[in-house]
Motif scaffolding. Sequence first.
Motif, PDB file in Angstrom:
ATOM      1  N   THR A 195       0.865  -1.167   0.000  1.00  0.00           N
ATOM      2  CA  THR A 195       0.000   0.000   0.000  1.00  0.00           C
ATOM      3  C   THR A 195       0.906   1.222   0.000  1.00  0.00           C
ATOM      4  OG1 THR A 195      -1.836   1.109   1.124  1.00  0.00           O
ATOM      5  CG2 THR A 195      -0.226   0.012   2.547  1.00  0.00           C
ATOM      6  N   ALA A 196       0.355   2.379  -0.326  1.00  0.00           N
ATOM      7  CA  ALA A 196       1.184   3.594  -0.333  1.00  0.00           C
ATOM      8  C   ALA A 196       0.321   4.819  -0.078  1.00  0.00           C
ATOM      9  CB  ALA A 196       1.893   3.741  -1.687  1.00  0.00           C
ATOM     10  N   HIS A 197       0.879   5.763   0.693  1.00  0.00           N
ATOM     11  CA  HIS A 197       0.248   7.066   0.836  1.00  0.00           C
ATOM     12  C   HIS A 197       0.377   7.772  -0.513  1.00  0.00           C
ATOM     13  CE1 HIS A 197       0.472   6.109   5.016  1.00  0.00           C
ATOM     14  NE2 HIS A 197       0.189   7.321   5.439  1.00  0.00           N
ATOM     15  N   ALA A 198      -0.734   8.202  -1.059  1.00  0.00           N
ATOM     16  CA  ALA A 198      -0.702   8.886  -2.359  1.00  0.00           C
ATOM     17  C   ALA A 198      -1.917   9.796  -2.490  1.00  0.00           C
ATOM     18  CB  ALA A 198      -0.686   7.867  -3.500  1.00  0.00           C
ATOM     19  N   GLY A 199      -1.684  10.993  -3.032  1.00  0.00           N
ATOM     20  CA  GLY A 199      -2.797  11.912  -3.257  1.00  0.00           C
ATOM     21  C   GLY A 199      -3.300  12.581  -1.999  1.00  0.00           C
ATOM     22  N   GLU A 200      -2.429  12.724  -0.989  1.00  0.00           N
ATOM     23  CA  GLU A 200      -2.797  13.526   0.197  1.00  0.00           C
ATOM     24  C   GLU A 200      -2.359  14.960  -0.109  1.00  0.00           C
ATOM     25  OE1 GLU A 200      -1.944  13.781   5.029  1.00  0.00           O
ATOM     26  OE2 GLU A 200      -0.526  12.721   3.751  1.00  0.00           O
ATOM     27  N   GLU A 201      -1.047  15.197  -0.109  1.00  0.00           N
ATOM     28  CA  GLU A 201      -0.523  16.488  -0.563  1.00  0.00           C
ATOM     29  C   GLU A 201       0.032  16.371  -1.987  1.00  0.00           C
ATOM     30  OE1 GLU A 201       0.677  19.075   3.286  1.00  0.00           O
ATOM     31  OE2 GLU A 201       2.313  17.913   2.438  1.00  0.00           O
ATOM     32  N   GLY A 202       0.390  15.147  -2.368  1.00  0.00           N
ATOM     33  CA  GLY A 202       0.950  14.913  -3.704  1.00  0.00           C
ATOM     34  C   GLY A 202      -0.123  14.925  -4.779  1.00  0.00           C
ATOM     35  N   PRO A 203       0.262  15.089  -6.043  1.00  0.00           N
ATOM     36  CA  PRO A 203      -0.688  15.211  -7.157  1.00  0.00           C
ATOM     37  C   PRO A 203      -1.320  13.877  -7.552  1.00  0.00           C
ATOM     38  CG  PRO A 203       1.567  15.157  -7.976  1.00  0.00           C
ATOM     39  CD  PRO A 203       1.672  15.170  -6.470  1.00  0.00           C
ATOM     40  N   PRO A 204      -2.379  13.931  -8.383  1.00  0.00           N
ATOM     41  CA  PRO A 204      -3.005  12.698  -8.874  1.00  0.00           C
ATOM     42  C   PRO A 204      -2.000  11.751  -9.544  1.00  0.00           C
ATOM     43  CG  PRO A 204      -4.374  14.587  -9.433  1.00  0.00           C
ATOM     44  CD  PRO A 204      -3.114  15.138  -8.846  1.00  0.00           C
ATOM     45  N   ASP A 205      -0.960  12.312 -10.145  1.00  0.00           N
ATOM     46  CA  ASP A 205       0.060  11.492 -10.802  1.00  0.00           C
ATOM     47  C   ASP A 205       0.691  10.489  -9.830  1.00  0.00           C
ATOM     48  OD1 ASP A 205       1.831  10.721 -12.968  1.00  0.00           O
ATOM     49  OD2 ASP A 205       3.408  11.741 -11.850  1.00  0.00           O
ATOM     50  N   TYR A 206       0.816  10.865  -8.568  1.00  0.00           N
ATOM     51  CA  TYR A 206       1.385   9.957  -7.564  1.00  0.00           C
ATOM     52  C   TYR A 206       0.457   8.759  -7.335  1.00  0.00           C
ATOM     53  CZ  TYR A 206       5.091  13.242  -6.047  1.00  0.00           C
ATOM     54  OH  TYR A 206       6.184  14.055  -5.980  1.00  0.00           O
ATOM     55  N   VAL A 207      -0.852   9.010  -7.447  1.00  0.00           N
ATOM     56  CA  VAL A 207      -1.825   7.912  -7.302  1.00  0.00           C
ATOM     57  C   VAL A 207      -1.710   6.978  -8.508  1.00  0.00           C
ATOM     58  CG1 VAL A 207      -4.231   7.286  -6.888  1.00  0.00           C
ATOM     59  CG2 VAL A 207      -3.364   9.462  -6.000  1.00  0.00           C
ATOM     60  N   TRP A 208      -1.575   7.572  -9.703  1.00  0.00           N
ATOM     61  CA  TRP A 208      -1.356   6.761 -10.906  1.00  0.00           C
ATOM     62  C   TRP A 208      -0.126   5.875 -10.746  1.00  0.00           C
ATOM     63  CZ3 TRP A 208      -4.589   5.436 -14.437  1.00  0.00           C
ATOM     64  CH2 TRP A 208      -5.589   6.302 -14.904  1.00  0.00           C
ATOM     65  N   GLN A 209       0.979   6.466 -10.260  1.00  0.00           N
ATOM     66  CA  GLN A 209       2.221   5.701 -10.076  1.00  0.00           C
ATOM     67  C   GLN A 209       2.007   4.543  -9.090  1.00  0.00           C
ATOM     68  OE1 GLN A 209       5.717   8.011  -9.063  1.00  0.00           O
ATOM     69  NE2 GLN A 209       5.146   9.622 -10.497  1.00  0.00           N
ATOM     70  N   ALA A 210       1.290   4.838  -7.991  1.00  0.00           N
ATOM     71  CA  ALA A 210       1.039   3.807  -6.969  1.00  0.00           C
ATOM     72  C   ALA A 210       0.268   2.636  -7.573  1.00  0.00           C
ATOM     73  CB  ALA A 210       0.277   4.408  -5.790  1.00  0.00           C
ATOM     74  N   ILE A 211      -0.682   2.973  -8.448  1.00  0.00           N
ATOM     75  CA  ILE A 211      -1.520   1.935  -9.050  1.00  0.00           C
ATOM     76  C   ILE A 211      -0.785   1.195 -10.178  1.00  0.00           C
ATOM     77  CG2 ILE A 211      -3.594   1.534 -10.440  1.00  0.00           C
ATOM     78  CD1 ILE A 211      -4.910   3.871  -8.984  1.00  0.00           C
ATOM     79  N   GLU A 212      -0.268   1.952 -11.143  1.00  0.00           N
ATOM     80  CA  GLU A 212       0.257   1.334 -12.367  1.00  0.00           C
ATOM     81  C   GLU A 212       1.671   0.791 -12.214  1.00  0.00           C
ATOM     82  OE1 GLU A 212      -0.482   4.305 -15.502  1.00  0.00           O
ATOM     83  OE2 GLU A 212      -2.165   3.023 -16.061  1.00  0.00           O
ATOM     84  N   GLN A 213       2.514   1.517 -11.478  1.00  0.00           N
ATOM     85  CA  GLN A 213       3.912   1.086 -11.365  1.00  0.00           C
ATOM     86  C   GLN A 213       4.138   0.192 -10.151  1.00  0.00           C
ATOM     87  OE1 GLN A 213       6.908   4.130 -12.237  1.00  0.00           O
ATOM     88  NE2 GLN A 213       5.283   5.427 -13.024  1.00  0.00           N
TER      89      GLN A 213
END
Length: 335
Positions: A195-213
């Motif tokens: 799991t990863a913290h993503a999209g709290e202060e970081g941009p939507p791109d970080y959520v994409w990275q967490a999911i796809e990469q």
Amino acid sequence: METLIELSQKMPKTELHLHIEGTFEPEQMFAIAQRNKVSLKYNTVEELKAAYQFTNLQDFLDLYYQGMSVLLHEVDFYDLTMAYLKKVHSENVVHVEIFFDPQGHLSRGVSFETQIKGIYNALKDAETQWGMTSKLIMSFLRHLSEESAFETLELAKPYLNWIDAVGLDSSEVGHPPEKFLNVFEASKKLGLKVTAHAGEEGPPDYVWQAIEQIGVDRIDHGNRALEDDKLINEIKQRNLTLTVCPLSNLKLCVVDDMKDHPIKRMLALNLHATVNSDDPAYFGGYMNDNYQSLIKNTKITKEELFQLAKNGILGSWMADQQKEHHLKELNTLFA
């Protein structure tokens, strides 16, 4: 008829986003500091409590790491964990999935064994005493290098039967998930969930990275995913749970006003949003406080309250049999 607040207190709850170091109440931090003869910047509990007022993630993290400094012995980690478990047991939390930050302690010379034994023994005692089940998530600190994360993973290997997953936390901006691609890959090969913290202060791109990469099994926070319709659909398609932390979002100014919290929108979009407390000692409340704040400020309905609790059970990593048991309890209560 029971009020929604009463229902939220009575219903069986799971907590899927909780940093054990973030449950350090000022009184306990002060007591353990004195026990271990560690000097804090503060002379009294009152002074320390005043420091729990901060305006952004970095101010909080500075205090958070200072609080860590008093944890030196196995008994300290045990006491910290047990105090949290007692508190949430009193709030009808039936299952917890907690993060711990080994690197924050290793850098102070506290062994991996000391940390994990204290935490794990408290989790086992809570199961024996109250039947509370748990999962343990080892988090990598994203402001450190991937090399440091690999060293931590190596230290964890003798204890893999106690660790269920790995996570990614600390300062989000400037430290994208892709920085840790290799260590997550290695963790998966060891049979750990990710799991990863993503999209709290970081941009939507970080959520994409967490999911796809990274290929996460779950997303911690995820608020900013709502800025990208394609991303919303991707999260739904992959059936990913979002571990949302309302009071934390307010305290760290991720939302300016609880009335504007996006959790209702998440539910309306059929996203699997859940309620969690993140770092409750610092952010103004445990599970019941988070639910109460949502009920009072966002006007969530009985149906939405039920859905949040249900999402918390289904989004957990507990055994299917346990999920069925708690869902049955939840359905009975709401019927």
